[in-house]
Design a protein around this motif. Sequence first.
Motif, PDB file in Angstrom:
ATOM      1  N   ARG A 217      68.733   3.063  28.079  1.00  0.00           N
ATOM      2  CA  ARG A 217      67.325   2.073  28.338  1.00  0.00           C
ATOM      3  C   ARG A 217      66.732   1.878  27.592  1.00  0.00           C
ATOM      4  O   ARG A 217      65.920   0.698  26.955  1.00  0.00           O
ATOM      5  CB  ARG A 217      67.113   2.694  29.815  1.00  0.00           C
ATOM      6  CG  ARG A 217      65.536   2.184  30.160  1.00  0.00           C
ATOM      7  CD  ARG A 217      64.933   2.597  31.100  1.00  0.00           C
ATOM      8  NE  ARG A 217      64.551   3.783  31.479  1.00  0.00           N
ATOM      9  CZ  ARG A 217      63.143   4.010  31.035  1.00  0.00           C
ATOM     10  NH1 ARG A 217      62.162   3.191  30.438  1.00  0.00           N
ATOM     11  NH2 ARG A 217      62.693   5.516  30.595  1.00  0.00           N
ATOM     12  N   ARG A 218      66.017   2.997  26.449  1.00  0.00           N
ATOM     13  CA  ARG A 218      65.272   3.254  25.333  1.00  0.00           C
ATOM     14  C   ARG A 218      66.159   2.610  24.498  1.00  0.00           C
ATOM     15  O   ARG A 218      65.393   1.618  23.447  1.00  0.00           O
ATOM     16  CB  ARG A 218      65.193   4.470  25.041  1.00  0.00           C
ATOM     17  CG  ARG A 218      64.315   4.612  26.106  1.00  0.00           C
ATOM     18  CD  ARG A 218      63.252   6.387  25.623  1.00  0.00           C
ATOM     19  NE  ARG A 218      64.505   7.899  26.503  1.00  0.00           N
ATOM     20  CZ  ARG A 218      64.032   8.382  26.630  1.00  0.00           C
ATOM     21  NH1 ARG A 218      63.473   7.855  27.930  1.00  0.00           N
ATOM     22  NH2 ARG A 218      65.364   9.385  26.841  1.00  0.00           N
ATOM     23  N   LEU A 219      67.614   2.861  24.131  1.00  0.00           N
ATOM     24  CA  LEU A 219      67.959   1.639  22.926  1.00  0.00           C
ATOM     25  C   LEU A 219      67.991   0.646  23.795  1.00  0.00           C
ATOM     26  O   LEU A 219      67.558  -0.048  22.488  1.00  0.00           O
ATOM     27  CB  LEU A 219      68.630   2.639  22.972  1.00  0.00           C
ATOM     28  CG  LEU A 219      70.357   1.590  22.104  1.00  0.00           C
ATOM     29  CD1 LEU A 219      69.345   2.091  20.002  1.00  0.00           C
ATOM     30  CD2 LEU A 219      71.800   2.485  21.915  1.00  0.00           C
ATOM     31  N   VAL A 220      68.124   0.068  24.123  1.00  0.00           N
ATOM     32  CA  VAL A 220      67.705  -1.601  24.467  1.00  0.00           C
ATOM     33  C   VAL A 220      66.020  -2.039  24.336  1.00  0.00           C
ATOM     34  O   VAL A 220      66.692  -3.361  23.718  1.00  0.00           O
ATOM     35  CB  VAL A 220      68.211  -2.344  26.022  1.00  0.00           C
ATOM     36  CG1 VAL A 220      68.416  -3.773  26.119  1.00  0.00           C
ATOM     37  CG2 VAL A 220      69.959  -1.517  26.025  1.00  0.00           C
ATOM     38  N   ALA A 221      65.855  -1.339  24.588  1.00  0.00           N
ATOM     39  CA  ALA A 221      64.145  -1.819  25.127  1.00  0.00           C
ATOM     40  C   ALA A 221      63.508  -1.871  23.075  1.00  0.00           C
ATOM     41  O   ALA A 221      63.161  -3.161  22.959  1.00  0.00           O
ATOM     42  CB  ALA A 221      63.287  -0.619  25.357  1.00  0.00           C
ATOM     43  N   PHE A 222      64.616  -0.518  22.621  1.00  0.00           N
ATOM     44  CA  PHE A 222      63.802  -0.804  21.270  1.00  0.00           C
ATOM     45  C   PHE A 222      64.792  -1.951  20.200  1.00  0.00           C
ATOM     46  O   PHE A 222      64.172  -2.168  19.357  1.00  0.00           O
ATOM     47  CB  PHE A 222      64.337   0.835  20.131  1.00  0.00           C
ATOM     48  CG  PHE A 222      63.364   0.619  18.608  1.00  0.00           C
ATOM     49  CD1 PHE A 222      62.651   1.440  18.749  1.00  0.00           C
ATOM     50  CD2 PHE A 222      64.757   0.270  17.888  1.00  0.00           C
ATOM     51  CE1 PHE A 222      62.363   1.444  17.586  1.00  0.00           C
ATOM     52  CE2 PHE A 222      64.559   0.654  16.878  1.00  0.00           C
ATOM     53  CZ  PHE A 222      63.497   1.288  16.156  1.00  0.00           C
ATOM     54  N   LEU A 223      66.094  -2.603  20.310  1.00  0.00           N
ATOM     55  CA  LEU A 223      65.979  -3.135  20.162  1.00  0.00           C
ATOM     56  C   LEU A 223      65.710  -4.823  20.059  1.00  0.00           C
ATOM     57  O   LEU A 223      65.425  -5.630  19.709  1.00  0.00           O
ATOM     58  CB  LEU A 223      67.928  -3.498  20.343  1.00  0.00           C
ATOM     59  CG  LEU A 223      68.624  -2.492  20.030  1.00  0.00           C
ATOM     60  CD1 LEU A 223      70.125  -2.798  19.990  1.00  0.00           C
ATOM     61  CD2 LEU A 223      69.434  -2.280  18.522  1.00  0.00           C
ATOM     62  N   ILE A 224      65.243  -4.495  21.198  1.00  0.00           N
ATOM     63  CA  ILE A 224      64.710  -5.815  21.701  1.00  0.00           C
ATOM     64  C   ILE A 224      63.324  -5.630  20.931  1.00  0.00           C
ATOM     65  O   ILE A 224      63.209  -7.228  20.165  1.00  0.00           O
ATOM     66  CB  ILE A 224      64.294  -5.997  23.304  1.00  0.00           C
ATOM     67  CG1 ILE A 224      65.706  -6.291  23.882  1.00  0.00           C
ATOM     68  CG2 ILE A 224      63.046  -6.914  23.807  1.00  0.00           C
ATOM     69  CD1 ILE A 224      65.167  -5.492  25.883  1.00  0.00           C
ATOM     70  N   LEU A 225      62.812  -4.826  20.697  1.00  0.00           N
ATOM     71  CA  LEU A 225      61.816  -4.753  20.142  1.00  0.00           C
ATOM     72  C   LEU A 225      61.464  -4.955  18.718  1.00  0.00           C
ATOM     73  O   LEU A 225      61.154  -6.085  18.329  1.00  0.00           O
ATOM     74  CB  LEU A 225      60.824  -3.563  20.218  1.00  0.00           C
ATOM     75  CG  LEU A 225      60.034  -3.139  19.455  1.00  0.00           C
ATOM     76  CD1 LEU A 225      58.390  -3.870  19.546  1.00  0.00           C
ATOM     77  CD2 LEU A 225      59.714  -1.393  19.697  1.00  0.00           C
ATOM     78  N   ILE A 226      62.419  -4.768  18.402  1.00  0.00           N
ATOM     79  CA  ILE A 226      62.440  -4.486  15.983  1.00  0.00           C
ATOM     80  C   ILE A 226      63.071  -5.835  16.306  1.00  0.00           C
ATOM     81  O   ILE A 226      62.743  -7.021  15.310  1.00  0.00           O
ATOM     82  CB  ILE A 226      63.708  -3.801  16.205  1.00  0.00           C
ATOM     83  CG1 ILE A 226      63.073  -2.010  15.712  1.00  0.00           C
ATOM     84  CG2 ILE A 226      64.240  -4.382  14.392  1.00  0.00           C
ATOM     85  CD1 ILE A 226      62.247  -2.280  15.253  1.00  0.00           C
ATOM     86  N   VAL A 227      64.131  -5.937  17.057  1.00  0.00           N
ATOM     87  CA  VAL A 227      64.429  -7.826  16.827  1.00  0.00           C
ATOM     88  C   VAL A 227      63.449  -9.461  17.032  1.00  0.00           C
ATOM     89  O   VAL A 227      63.301 -10.112  16.009  1.00  0.00           O
ATOM     90  CB  VAL A 227      65.568  -8.048  17.847  1.00  0.00           C
ATOM     91  CG1 VAL A 227      65.800  -9.846  17.612  1.00  0.00           C
ATOM     92  CG2 VAL A 227      67.077  -7.660  17.477  1.00  0.00           C
ATOM     93  N   ALA A 228      62.652  -8.613  18.146  1.00  0.00           N
ATOM     94  CA  ALA A 228      61.964  -9.739  18.448  1.00  0.00           C
ATOM     95  C   ALA A 228      60.680  -9.793  16.993  1.00  0.00           C
ATOM     96  O   ALA A 228      60.261 -11.359  17.238  1.00  0.00           O
ATOM     97  CB  ALA A 228      61.368  -9.852  20.250  1.00  0.00           C
ATOM     98  N   SER A 229      60.234  -8.703  17.095  1.00  0.00           N
ATOM     99  CA  SER A 229      59.354  -8.873  15.923  1.00  0.00           C
ATOM    100  C   SER A 229      59.248  -8.609  14.879  1.00  0.00           C
ATOM    101  O   SER A 229      58.573  -9.943  13.951  1.00  0.00           O
ATOM    102  CB  SER A 229      58.606  -6.979  16.027  1.00  0.00           C
ATOM    103  OG  SER A 229      59.518  -6.154  15.397  1.00  0.00           O
TER     104      SER A 229
END
Length: 400
Positions: free
Chosen positions: A219-231
């Motif tokens: 869950r944290r890995l997915v959230a982090f990837l979303i954060l990095i890719v979107a930002s």
Amino acid sequence: MGRSTDPKRTSLFSGILILFTIAHFAHHLLAASLYPLLPFIRNNFKLDYTRSAGVVSAFSFANGIGQLPGGWLADRIDSRILIALGISGVALAGILIGFSQTYVMLLVFLVLMGALGGGYHPSAAPTVASLVEPKVRGRALGLHEIGAGVAFFIVPVIAAAIGASLGWRVSFIALAIPTLIYGVVFYQILRRRAGSTKARQVEIDYHDETSLTIPGRIRRLVAFLILIVASGAIVHSALAFLTLYIVDELGASEQAAATLLSVMQSAGLWASVAGGYLSDRLGKVKVVVTINLVTAACIYLLTHASFGVEIGTFLLIIGICTFMRLTVSEAYIMEYTTKRRRSTVYGIYYFSMTETGAVLAPVMGNMIDHFGFHVSFAVASIALVSVTLICSLFLWRSRE
């Protein structure tokens, strides 16, 4: 070598890590020359703006798509092959570009160059990280990232100088030949270092095993990837129109706008290592959240800054944050992925970064057409803050 070229850890700034940094420089050498050579290519083939954009898009799209099979293959075959293709294969395609006689030939070879380069990052990043102790992993990845920073800082000047005096075709060929040679030599060095087949498959990674037992890791890995890719996509979609803003709104020349961009790119000479150091000491999530909030503020303030020192300062800060974010992202992925799927996740990450930015850029352009730079940059800043705060809710209790 898909997971490590050697069973023993090496020290930071050792010979092999320096060679990997040079390899990263070589990998980006031809890509960094594409933008400064575009005016020469446009004049040679008498292209309009749409077809000129196709030159850049052909490489970028193919390179982004190539990250997915590149990452998948890196988890299944000897990643030294993919690293070599990411250097020497790209160079061979660059030589073919130098012999292009038609626009269609040029596009075909640009697609080939992008596709061959797709396996480098998913292979090199986990390899570099596995060579050092976990406590200095961020700094090692930052050192590797300097290679790209140097390429995008100095290569455009070299490529344009050769293109102006000898033509854009000679520029591609002249830059491709040393790249090709280095790729072959580096591959041989990695082969000798690997030793036996058994040794190549050994990886002492006790830290990874500890990290992978943390509840909610996926869950944290997915959230982090979303954060990095979107930002990353939001930032790059805004910066794509920066030179137009400087020229059209501030009344500066094209050369002055290019100089300011070089100020931003100069951060790549050192900010990557600084980002790795901070992530090793303070924690990756804290560093990324701080970086994104600082970047959002700078994007908003760009349209309120005067030409010169003010806007140059904000661009330098954005450049620092961008290169720091890249290093911290690679370190986080390394820590929260299994060895069997690590390169695949890297491939997904690099693919998403490339293609999402390409999708958002036209959206930003349409917004600028209708509402202007001030409103559009403000919206980008608000979007960046919103994405950061939402994703940080899932990452706040991450144990690093």
